[in-house]
Design a protein around this motif. Structure first.
Motif, mmCIF file in Angstrom:
data_model
loop_
_atom_site.group_PDB
_atom_site.id
_atom_site.type_symbol
_atom_site.label_atom_id
_atom_site.label_comp_id
_atom_site.label_asym_id
_atom_site.label_seq_id
_atom_site.Cartn_x
_atom_site.Cartn_y
_atom_site.Cartn_z
ATOM 1 N N GLY A 70 7.537 1.389 6.621
ATOM 2 C CA GLY A 70 6.982 2.665 5.993
ATOM 3 C C GLY A 70 8.261 3.421 5.405
ATOM 4 O O GLY A 70 9.193 3.821 5.957
ATOM 5 N N GLU A 71 8.270 3.728 4.096
ATOM 6 C CA GLU A 71 9.405 4.308 3.319
ATOM 7 C C GLU A 71 8.751 5.306 2.583
ATOM 8 O O GLU A 71 8.227 4.973 1.490
ATOM 9 N N PRO A 72 9.190 6.676 2.772
ATOM 10 C CA PRO A 72 8.714 7.643 1.719
ATOM 11 C C PRO A 72 9.416 7.180 0.434
ATOM 12 O O PRO A 72 10.550 7.128 0.349
ATOM 13 N N VAL A 73 8.637 7.528 -0.524
ATOM 14 C CA VAL A 73 9.022 7.138 -1.892
ATOM 15 C C VAL A 73 9.059 8.537 -2.913
ATOM 16 O O VAL A 73 9.774 8.802 -3.789
ATOM 17 N N PHE A 100 9.229 9.222 13.632
ATOM 18 C CA PHE A 100 8.627 8.180 12.532
ATOM 19 C C PHE A 100 9.761 7.415 12.060
ATOM 20 O O PHE A 100 9.756 6.093 11.912
ATOM 21 N N ALA A 101 10.718 8.073 11.504
ATOM 22 C CA ALA A 101 11.789 7.534 10.990
ATOM 23 C C ALA A 101 12.367 6.400 12.021
ATOM 24 O O ALA A 101 12.925 5.229 11.024
ATOM 25 N N CYS A 102 12.409 6.471 13.071
ATOM 26 C CA CYS A 102 12.886 5.190 13.860
ATOM 27 C C CYS A 102 11.848 4.275 13.957
ATOM 28 O O CYS A 102 12.546 3.008 14.099
ATOM 29 N N LEU A 103 10.630 4.061 13.538
ATOM 30 C CA LEU A 103 9.694 2.881 13.469
ATOM 31 C C LEU A 103 9.921 2.384 12.192
ATOM 32 O O LEU A 103 9.419 1.327 11.918
ATOM 33 N N HIS A 104 10.621 2.712 11.281
ATOM 34 C CA HIS A 104 10.729 2.384 9.840
ATOM 35 C C HIS A 104 11.235 1.062 9.706
ATOM 36 O O HIS A 104 10.466 0.118 9.228
ATOM 37 N N LEU A 163 4.324 10.377 -0.409
ATOM 38 C CA LEU A 163 3.987 9.329 -0.623
ATOM 39 C C LEU A 163 4.805 8.376 0.111
ATOM 40 O O LEU A 163 5.977 8.380 0.001
ATOM 41 N N VAL A 164 4.213 7.347 0.884
ATOM 42 C CA VAL A 164 4.885 6.593 1.800
ATOM 43 C C VAL A 164 4.422 4.905 1.423
ATOM 44 O O VAL A 164 3.179 4.827 1.549
ATOM 45 N N ARG A 165 5.343 4.212 1.156
ATOM 46 C CA ARG A 165 5.113 3.010 0.727
ATOM 47 C C ARG A 165 5.503 2.076 2.008
ATOM 48 O O ARG A 165 6.336 2.133 2.502
ATOM 49 N N VAL A 208 0.816 -1.197 -0.070
ATOM 50 C CA VAL A 208 -0.099 0.149 0.025
ATOM 51 C C VAL A 208 0.753 1.249 0.115
ATOM 52 O O VAL A 208 2.155 1.222 0.571
ATOM 53 N N VAL A 209 0.263 2.131 -0.798
ATOM 54 C CA VAL A 209 1.091 3.623 -0.678
ATOM 55 C C VAL A 209 0.207 4.640 -0.014
ATOM 56 O O VAL A 209 -1.080 4.620 -0.573
ATOM 57 N N MET A 210 0.417 5.420 0.806
ATOM 58 C CA MET A 210 -0.281 6.198 1.420
ATOM 59 C C MET A 210 0.001 7.787 0.888
ATOM 60 O O MET A 210 1.160 8.195 0.879
#
Length: 133
Positions: free
Chosen positions: A66-69, A57-61, A89-91, A23-25
């Motif tokens: 969750g990866e910003p594209v 949030f990046a620490c939860l990746h 857009l976060v995939r 999913v991409v949010m």
């Protein structure tokens, strides 16, 4: 009141989809001029407070994938009159990982920072229709 928090009914419907589907949010964000006080962001602008949220949030990746594209600043709205400060857009590798993240206590601990930073937002689940090239 502008939508900032996740709609529980929409999240439940999302969770009912294929849990293994990527999913991409789509995130549309409008910052507050000054972040709401509390949550360690007192005295910060909305943009600065959102940056605090983004670092946390990046620490939860690693846990949720969750990866910003793509990230950018909108220039102008050609259809509709909405103005946004940031589009991201976060995939997520699976829908399950996104849903688990929203329900995770570590994410829930940083979600109020996001709310303090934003005057308005949209969070839209998307599904890929065309194959990657």
């Amino acid at each position: 009141m502008a939508p900032i928090d996740v709609d529980a009914d929409a999240l439940e419907a999302m969770a009912g989809g294929d849990p293994d589907e990527p999913v991409v949010m789509l995130n549309l964000l409008r910052y507050r001029e000054t972040a709401q006080p509390g949550h360690g962001v007192d005295g910060l602008s909305g943009r600065q407070a959102y940056e605090v949220y983004g670092r946390r949030f990046a620490c939860l990746h690693p846990r949720f994938g969750g990866e910003p594209v793509w990230m950018g600043r909108p220039s102008r709205s050609l259809i509709g009159g909405e103005a946004w400060d940031l589009v991201i857009l976060v995939r997520y590798p699976t829908r399950r990982q996104f849903v688990e993240m929203l329900n995770d206590p570590d994410y829930q601990a940083i979600a109020p920072i996001r709310a303090a930073a934003l005057a308005d937002s949209r969070l839209i689940e998307t599904r890929q229709l065309l194959p990657h090239s």
